[in-house]
Design an enzyme around this catalytic site. Sequence first.
Site, PDB file in Angstrom:
ATOM      1  N   SER A 253       0.773  -1.234   0.000  1.00  0.00           N
ATOM      2  CA  SER A 253       0.000   0.000   0.000  1.00  0.00           C
ATOM      3  C   SER A 253       0.809   1.293   0.000  1.00  0.00           C
ATOM      4  O   SER A 253       1.992   1.329   0.323  1.00  0.00           O
ATOM      5  CB  SER A 253      -0.984   0.051   1.173  1.00  0.00           C
ATOM      6  OG  SER A 253      -1.730  -1.130   1.256  1.00  0.00           O
ATOM      7  N   SER A 291      -2.498  -4.032  -2.879  1.00  0.00           N
ATOM      8  CA  SER A 291      -2.067  -2.715  -2.409  1.00  0.00           C
ATOM      9  C   SER A 291      -3.262  -1.827  -2.109  1.00  0.00           C
ATOM     10  O   SER A 291      -4.208  -1.744  -2.892  1.00  0.00           O
ATOM     11  CB  SER A 291      -1.182  -2.058  -3.476  1.00  0.00           C
ATOM     12  OG  SER A 291      -0.510  -0.941  -2.975  1.00  0.00           O
ATOM     13  N   ASP A 293      -4.067   1.786  -2.026  1.00  0.00           N
ATOM     14  CA  ASP A 293      -3.511   3.071  -2.454  1.00  0.00           C
ATOM     15  C   ASP A 293      -4.588   4.147  -2.376  1.00  0.00           C
ATOM     16  O   ASP A 293      -5.537   4.141  -3.167  1.00  0.00           O
ATOM     17  CB  ASP A 293      -2.967   2.951  -3.874  1.00  0.00           C
ATOM     18  CG  ASP A 293      -1.920   1.859  -3.979  1.00  0.00           C
ATOM     19  OD1 ASP A 293      -0.967   1.888  -3.193  1.00  0.00           O
ATOM     20  OD2 ASP A 293      -2.074   0.964  -4.844  1.00  0.00           O
TER      21      ASP A 293
END
Length: 377
Positions: A253, A291, A293
């Site tokens: 992330s 991830s 984000d």
Amino acid sequence: MNKPLLLVICILSNFTIFAQKKRARDYGIEIGILRTGKLNAITDVSGVKVGQVTFHKTDGIHTGLTAILPHDQNIFQNKIPAAIHIGNGFGKLAGFSQVEELGNIETPILLTNTLSVPTASEAVIDYIFQYPENYAVKSVNPIVGETNDGGLNDIRKRFITKAHVLEALKKAQTGAVEEGNVGAGAGTVCFGFKGGIGTSSRVLPKSKGGYTVGVLVQSNFGGVLQVNGVPIGIELEKHKFNKIDEAYKDDGSCMIVVLTDAPLNGKNLKRLASRAMLGLGRTGGMAANGSGDYVIAASTAEDLRIAHNSDSMYETFKVLRNNDLDLLFEAVIEATEEAIINSLFAAETLTGFENIKVEALPIDKTIEILKKYNRVK
């Protein structure tokens, strides 16, 4: 050599001293076309404060907190326009739905590790409750972002306490921002190298308003590293897909915080936030499946402060037109790219939980490669 520079900051009677490692620009790496602010940090936006608490302990604890205060007033009583963009939603960002619905934030922004989000949220509520004028408040929307530092940090211990969060908030100050293995970036990994906290800023020409855009990142993601357009990950033969026929590790992330003094409403802050992901892409990030984000964008413009209570039925303010946003878009792309690169340049090799070792980006080799491509001055 990547030798530390001693930076001493004096604020009233408090002294903060830390060894500030060289940043990308110290090596002649100039990203983008716009000039940076004086500090090249999110704190170039007037009134913005950052506070960090870091833990590096012998029992496998490598974690921390980063607190961002958009202004020095009671933010619950003086809310600010905001928006959140999700690049990839494998994360636990507290407070998203209310920001999406109302277009503002009413607390400082906290960054920490994944399993500390509930604790940090409770502490932010305590922080809001401490203001006498908030005596009747019964609903608070804490904004707490995270990345997972469970590789280098013994995350299941849930070391972070409410007292630690309040300490980070209390420490918040203007001026230079420490980068690398600090705060919420203490135990993070980026592109297979040690990641961390990074920051950068851009200032528009006076003819275009002279506005400042500041970015702070908690870098903990993967991909194929590029620095100023140069394929560093490929040249170093170290990147997410280096052994493409084998299984590759999930990424962890990236939290991106964007603050600006430009007068933007929630709609255009959402558009600004989405452009930060283009900056992440320029570094070789890919918003991978594993991830989380997220980009939090907010305007600190005083004329846009939203009073919690008002005698008027109306909110009246002046915001930038859509046609005048392009340079702000460019500013956030450049500042995000440079903040991520700064997080890598400042980070140091760390041996963490269960003796897992993550090497820092090899700066000397990186500079040699950049020179080969004529990308340093």
